[in-house]
Design a protein around this motif. Structure first.
Motif, short mmCIF file in Angstrom:
data_model
loop_
_atom_site.label_atom_id
_atom_site.label_comp_id
_atom_site.label_asym_id
_atom_site.label_seq_id
_atom_site.Cartn_x
_atom_site.Cartn_y
_atom_site.Cartn_z
N THR A 1 2.16 6.53 6.21
CA THR A 1 1.66 6.69 4.84
C THR A 1 2.31 7.97 4.28
O THR A 1 2.77 8.83 5.05
N ILE A 2 2.31 8.08 2.97
CA ILE A 2 2.86 9.30 2.36
C ILE A 2 2.02 10.51 2.79
O ILE A 2 2.57 11.58 3.09
N ASP B 1 0.81 -1.22 0.00
CA ASP B 1 0.00 0.00 0.00
C ASP B 1 0.85 1.27 0.00
O ASP B 1 0.34 2.35 0.28
N ASP B 2 2.14 1.12 -0.28
CA ASP B 2 3.11 2.22 -0.34
C ASP B 2 3.30 2.93 1.00
O ASP B 2 3.72 4.09 1.05
N ARG B 3 3.02 2.23 2.10
CA ARG B 3 3.41 2.75 3.42
C ARG B 3 4.91 2.50 3.56
O ARG B 3 5.45 1.55 3.00
N ARG C 1 9.25 13.28 -2.28
CA ARG C 1 10.17 12.32 -2.92
C ARG C 1 9.55 10.93 -3.00
O ARG C 1 9.65 10.25 -4.01
N LEU C 2 8.91 10.51 -1.90
CA LEU C 2 8.27 9.19 -1.90
C LEU C 2 7.11 9.14 -2.89
O LEU C 2 6.95 8.16 -3.62
N GLU D 1 3.41 13.96 4.55
CA GLU D 1 3.16 15.28 3.96
C GLU D 1 2.40 16.20 4.90
O GLU D 1 2.61 17.42 4.89
N ALA D 2 1.52 15.65 5.74
CA ALA D 2 0.72 16.46 6.66
C ALA D 2 1.41 16.73 8.00
O ALA D 2 0.98 17.60 8.75
#
Length: 156
Positions: A119-120, A15-17, A138-139, A124-125
Motif C-alpha cells: 500500500t502507499i 485499491d491503489d496497492r 510520487r505514487l 511511506e512508513a
C-alpha cells in the motif's frame, strides 16, 4: 560504458496497492516497480508485457499512460551498463496472485529476490530503500492527481 534503455510498470489495483520487486545487488537492496531493459527492436509495450509476465506473472495487461522518466547511474556497473534510462507507465489491473514466470534461479540472475503488493501507506512508513527514493510521495500524487500531461522526471 553505456546507458541502458528500460521500461517500468506502475501496477495499481482498484485499491491503489502497487506491486514492487526487490532487487538485491549484494551491498544494497532496493524495492522498485517491475520492469527492465528493452531488447533491440522491442517497443515499450512489448518490453513491459514481457517483464510483467517474467517478474510478477501478469499477462496481457492494458498499458496506460507514460507518466515518469528516471535516469540514473549504477553504484556498481552491471555488465556493459553504467546506468539506466527508465520510462514508467501506469498499468491498472485487478489484484492478482504474484506468480513470476521465471524460476527463482532465473530471477536471481536478474538480481530479483522478492516481489509483493504494497500500500502507499506501507511504502511511506517503511525504512526500506525504494527507487525512486520518494516513491510513496510520487505514487500518492499519481493516484490523487492523475497522470501528468507530460512525463515528469522523478529523480534517483
Amino acid at each position: 560504458m553505456r546507458i541502458r534503455d528500460a521500461v517500468r510498470a506502475i501496477v495499481l489495483d482498484p485499491d491503489d496497492r502497487t506491486v514492487l520487486v526487490l532487487f538485491d545487488f549484494g551491498r544494497r537492496t532496493v524495492w522498485a516497480t517491475p520492469g527492465g531493459g528493452t531488447n533491440p527492436g522491442e517497443s515499450d509495450e512489448e518490453a513491459l508485457r514481457r517483464e510483467l509476465a517474467e517478474e510478477v506473472g501478469l499477462e496481457g495487461p492494458e498499458i496506460g499512460p507514460h507518466v515518469w522518466i528516471r535516469e540514473h547511474l549504477f553504484q556498481d556497473p552491471l555488465g556493459d551498463y553504467a546506468g539506466q534510462r527508465e520510462r514508467y507507465y501506469v498499468v491498472r489491473t485487478d489484484r492478482f496472485e504474484l506468480k513470476p514466470h521465471l524460476s527463482p534461479e532465473q530471477l536471481r540472475e536478474e538480481y530479483v529476490t522478492g516481489v509483493r503488493w504494497w500500500t502507499i501507506d506501507e511504502i511511506e512508513a517503511s525504512r526500506e530503500t525504494f527507487a525512486p527514493a520518494d516513491l510513496g510521495d510520487r505514487l500518492r500524487a499519481l493516484v490523487t492527481q492523475g497522470a501528468p500531461d507530460e512525463p515528469i522526471e522523478v529523480g534517483v
